[in-house]
Design a protein around this motif. Sequence first.
Motif, PDB file in Angstrom:
ATOM      1  N   GLY A 193       9.801  15.797   7.646  1.00 53.94           N
ATOM      2  CA  GLY A 193      10.509  14.874   7.931  1.00 53.94           C
ATOM      3  C   GLY A 193      11.804  13.967   9.298  1.00 53.94           C
ATOM      4  N   ASP A 194      11.470  14.743   9.735  1.00 49.77           N
ATOM      5  CA  ASP A 194      12.462  15.080  11.147  1.00 49.77           C
ATOM      6  C   ASP A 194      12.209  14.432  11.926  1.00 49.77           C
ATOM      7  OD1 ASP A 194      14.719  15.768   9.976  1.00 49.77           O
ATOM      8  OD2 ASP A 194      14.664  17.925  11.302  1.00 49.77           O
ATOM      9  N   ASP A 195      10.599  13.850  12.555  1.00 46.43           N
ATOM     10  CA  ASP A 195      10.065  13.593  13.272  1.00 46.43           C
ATOM     11  C   ASP A 195       9.529  12.254  12.738  1.00 46.43           C
ATOM     12  OD1 ASP A 195       9.822  16.075  14.673  1.00 46.43           O
ATOM     13  OD2 ASP A 195       7.895  16.176  14.200  1.00 46.43           O
ATOM     14  N   ALA A 196       9.745  11.653  11.553  1.00 44.25           N
ATOM     15  CA  ALA A 196       9.902  10.369  11.196  1.00 44.25           C
ATOM     16  C   ALA A 196      11.028   9.135  11.802  1.00 44.25           C
ATOM     17  CB  ALA A 196       9.011  10.320   9.386  1.00 44.25           C
ATOM     18  N   LEU A 197      11.671  10.485  11.782  1.00 39.09           N
ATOM     19  CA  LEU A 197      13.438   9.580  11.655  1.00 39.09           C
ATOM     20  C   LEU A 197      12.887   8.332  13.363  1.00 39.09           C
ATOM     21  CD1 LEU A 197      15.585  12.476   9.892  1.00 39.09           C
ATOM     22  CD2 LEU A 197      15.218   9.786   9.602  1.00 39.09           C
ATOM     23  N   ASP A 221       9.922   2.605  23.690  1.00 37.49           N
ATOM     24  CA  ASP A 221       9.340   2.308  21.683  1.00 37.49           C
ATOM     25  C   ASP A 221       9.807   4.220  21.482  1.00 37.49           C
ATOM     26  OD1 ASP A 221       7.712   4.454  22.387  1.00 37.49           O
ATOM     27  OD2 ASP A 221       6.021   2.683  23.316  1.00 37.49           O
ATOM     28  N   ALA A 222       9.762   3.509  20.010  1.00 31.87           N
ATOM     29  CA  ALA A 222      10.624   5.084  19.654  1.00 31.87           C
ATOM     30  C   ALA A 222       8.910   6.844  19.614  1.00 31.87           C
ATOM     31  CB  ALA A 222       9.787   4.579  17.496  1.00 31.87           C
ATOM     32  N   LYS A 223       8.010   6.075  20.022  1.00 29.02           N
ATOM     33  CA  LYS A 223       7.198   7.309  20.609  1.00 29.02           C
ATOM     34  C   LYS A 223       7.725   8.060  21.398  1.00 29.02           C
ATOM     35  CE  LYS A 223       2.873   4.730  19.137  1.00 29.02           C
ATOM     36  NZ  LYS A 223       1.684   4.840  19.564  1.00 29.02           N
ATOM     37  N   ALA A 224       8.852   7.521  22.624  1.00 31.72           N
ATOM     38  CA  ALA A 224       8.958   8.335  23.390  1.00 31.72           C
ATOM     39  C   ALA A 224      10.200   8.959  23.110  1.00 31.72           C
ATOM     40  CB  ALA A 224       9.827   7.123  24.710  1.00 31.72           C
ATOM     41  N   ILE A 225      10.601   8.773  21.691  1.00 28.08           N
ATOM     42  CA  ILE A 225      12.402   9.373  21.040  1.00 28.08           C
ATOM     43  C   ILE A 225      11.624  11.035  21.043  1.00 28.08           C
ATOM     44  CG2 ILE A 225      13.628   8.424  19.669  1.00 28.08           C
ATOM     45  CD1 ILE A 225      14.235   7.411  22.164  1.00 28.08           C
ATOM     46  N   VAL A 227      13.150  13.544  18.349  1.00 26.68           N
ATOM     47  CA  VAL A 227      14.746  13.915  16.667  1.00 26.68           C
ATOM     48  C   VAL A 227      14.711  15.561  17.217  1.00 26.68           C
ATOM     49  CG1 VAL A 227      15.279  13.731  14.837  1.00 26.68           C
ATOM     50  CG2 VAL A 227      14.070  11.821  15.998  1.00 26.68           C
ATOM     51  N   SER A 228      16.340  16.105  17.110  1.00 25.95           N
ATOM     52  CA  SER A 228      16.048  17.196  16.813  1.00 25.95           C
ATOM     53  C   SER A 228      17.417  16.890  15.592  1.00 25.95           C
ATOM     54  CB  SER A 228      16.880  17.996  18.077  1.00 25.95           C
ATOM     55  OG  SER A 228      16.145  17.885  19.236  1.00 25.95           O
ATOM     56  N   ARG A 229      17.315  18.048  14.814  1.00 28.88           N
ATOM     57  CA  ARG A 229      18.148  18.346  13.947  1.00 28.88           C
ATOM     58  C   ARG A 229      19.946  18.917  14.148  1.00 28.88           C
ATOM     59  NH1 ARG A 229      19.779  16.028   8.725  1.00 28.88           N
ATOM     60  NH2 ARG A 229      17.275  15.763   8.702  1.00 28.88           N
ATOM     61  N   LEU A 230      20.688  18.514  13.988  1.00 34.14           N
ATOM     62  CA  LEU A 230      21.818  19.418  13.688  1.00 34.14           C
ATOM     63  C   LEU A 230      22.842  19.427  13.115  1.00 34.14           C
ATOM     64  CD1 LEU A 230      23.678  16.330  16.732  1.00 34.14           C
ATOM     65  CD2 LEU A 230      22.490  18.707  17.661  1.00 34.14           C
ATOM     66  N   THR A 231      22.612  18.866  11.633  1.00 39.03           N
ATOM     67  CA  THR A 231      23.712  18.901  10.683  1.00 39.03           C
ATOM     68  C   THR A 231      22.428  18.965   9.833  1.00 39.03           C
ATOM     69  OG1 THR A 231      24.802  17.494  10.335  1.00 39.03           O
ATOM     70  CG2 THR A 231      25.587  19.051  11.947  1.00 39.03           C
ATOM     71  N   THR A 233      23.581  15.916   7.952  1.00 38.97           N
ATOM     72  CA  THR A 233      23.117  15.332   7.296  1.00 38.97           C
ATOM     73  C   THR A 233      22.948  14.128   9.264  1.00 38.97           C
ATOM     74  OG1 THR A 233      25.737  14.959   8.155  1.00 38.97           O
ATOM     75  CG2 THR A 233      24.431  15.023   5.644  1.00 38.97           C
ATOM     76  N   LYS A 234      23.395  14.944  10.395  1.00 40.64           N
ATOM     77  CA  LYS A 234      22.978  14.543  11.538  1.00 40.64           C
ATOM     78  C   LYS A 234      21.690  15.130  12.529  1.00 40.64           C
ATOM     79  CE  LYS A 234      26.639  11.989  11.719  1.00 40.64           C
ATOM     80  NZ  LYS A 234      28.271  11.240  11.427  1.00 40.64           N
ATOM     81  N   VAL A 235      21.267  14.430  12.906  1.00 39.58           N
ATOM     82  CA  VAL A 235      20.118  14.158  13.893  1.00 39.58           C
ATOM     83  C   VAL A 235      20.642  14.460  15.673  1.00 39.58           C
ATOM     84  CG1 VAL A 235      18.225  14.552  12.199  1.00 39.58           C
ATOM     85  CG2 VAL A 235      19.150  11.743  13.455  1.00 39.58           C
ATOM     86  N   LEU A 236      19.954  14.184  16.247  1.00 40.78           N
ATOM     87  CA  LEU A 236      20.262  14.268  17.963  1.00 40.78           C
ATOM     88  C   LEU A 236      18.785  13.666  18.066  1.00 40.78           C
ATOM     89  CD1 LEU A 236      21.593  14.545  20.419  1.00 40.78           C
ATOM     90  CD2 LEU A 236      20.256  16.893  21.188  1.00 40.78           C
ATOM     91  N   LEU A 237      19.083  12.503  19.222  1.00 37.55           N
ATOM     92  CA  LEU A 237      17.974  11.361  19.094  1.00 37.55           C
ATOM     93  C   LEU A 237      18.082  11.538  20.676  1.00 37.55           C
ATOM     94  CD1 LEU A 237      19.019   9.785  16.377  1.00 37.55           C
ATOM     95  CD2 LEU A 237      16.747   8.409  17.882  1.00 37.55           C
ATOM     96  N   SER A 238      16.336  12.157  21.862  1.00 39.29           N
ATOM     97  CA  SER A 238      16.575  12.350  23.219  1.00 39.29           C
ATOM     98  C   SER A 238      15.771  11.227  23.494  1.00 39.29           C
ATOM     99  CB  SER A 238      16.126  13.736  23.227  1.00 39.29           C
ATOM    100  OG  SER A 238      16.293  13.610  24.594  1.00 39.29           O
ATOM    101  N   LEU A 239      15.862  10.446  24.333  1.00 37.28           N
ATOM    102  CA  LEU A 239      15.046  10.108  25.418  1.00 37.28           C
ATOM    103  C   LEU A 239      15.190   9.900  26.924  1.00 37.28           C
ATOM    104  CD1 LEU A 239      13.250   6.832  26.029  1.00 37.28           C
ATOM    105  CD2 LEU A 239      15.189   6.013  25.799  1.00 37.28           C
ATOM    106  N   GLY A 240      13.749  10.399  27.444  1.00 37.09           N
ATOM    107  CA  GLY A 240      13.260  11.156  28.756  1.00 37.09           C
ATOM    108  C   GLY A 240      13.817   9.356  29.446  1.00 37.09           C
TER     109      GLY A 240
END
Length: 344
Positions: A193-197, A221-225, A227-231, A233-240
């Motif tokens: 479910g992380d990808d859906a975030l 848009d959201a498709k360009a983001i 998502v990577s799990r950090l902890t 409760t926290k995630v990292l979002l990356s946008l090229g």
Amino acid sequence: MKSACVAAALLLGALSVGAAGKEPVSFSHNDWELACDNTRTCRAAGYQSDHTRPSEPVSMLLTRPAGPNTAIEVQLQVGGGSEVKGPLRFKVGKVTISGLEADTASFDAGQVRAILPELLKGDEATVTAPGGNQWTLSLAGLNAVLLKMDEAQGRIGTPGALVRKGSRPETSVLPPVPAPFVRTVTPVKARAGDDALAARIFPSLDLSEAAESCNNRDRLDAKAIAVSRLTNTKVLLSLGCGMGAYNYSSLLWIANDKPPYAPVALEANGEFGAGDGSVTSSMKGRGVGDCWSSEIWHFNGTGFVRTSASSDGMCRGFAGGAWNLPRYVSRPVDAAPSLTSSKP
């Protein structure tokens, strides 16, 4: 002629030494460049003249740690790949050193003592190989760069200074600064479910910087983001963001995985490595890849902290850059395993 060059160079806009060692020092003049990192270790690199054909690269590196009475390491390398056959002969002024390795040669202490005075007096040095191959190392800018090195390490006026010696005691030379310890935390494993975030958090992102500076701003848009799990409760979002022919940059945020998402933009940018929780930014100075800058950050459990930075500013024909010239170094320390537990 050399003294005039030194005086002129010191009037150029080098970074202020001020509180030497607390901030890295960078300086370049003619065919030489200097990088002193946050421990006060300094590295001076010189190359062939900028007017020499790129197919004939040669470079010398002088490395000196901070502190009284420290030795100088000298290394030499030439370009040409597998076609270069050793042993090499190095000649500067009245001194000739034979039997050097064809890959990366290191001078011993006696050889360093012999060549240093000649390097400081000369305009160029030559390297020759069996078969007639020859390279010319420019010494233009060397004195200015080494004087800046002496200044950064607090050596001017001491017996150990390279350029401007004096009788000031060696005990007055600035000591080395320990590399800082940096606490690092390995991210937890991804969850279903992380990808859906990405779609859920996207409306909360401040994209004003992306809209202004990214070259893909028409596809924000959201498709360009990613998502990577950090902890837990926290995630990292990356946008090229900056995607060119040979360089890449990104915008990064840390967000909660549940509302309120409260994303926070990061200074770090580049590619995320989930294995060690690092973000790496590497930039080529030009397409052939003969000069680079890089910066690395690591996750510390709450955010990302810089752990290293390096660059070589002169593009002189060495694939991958001639040398690694650190501007910032640290000692990453893994945190306790419990901090990276994947249990909820």
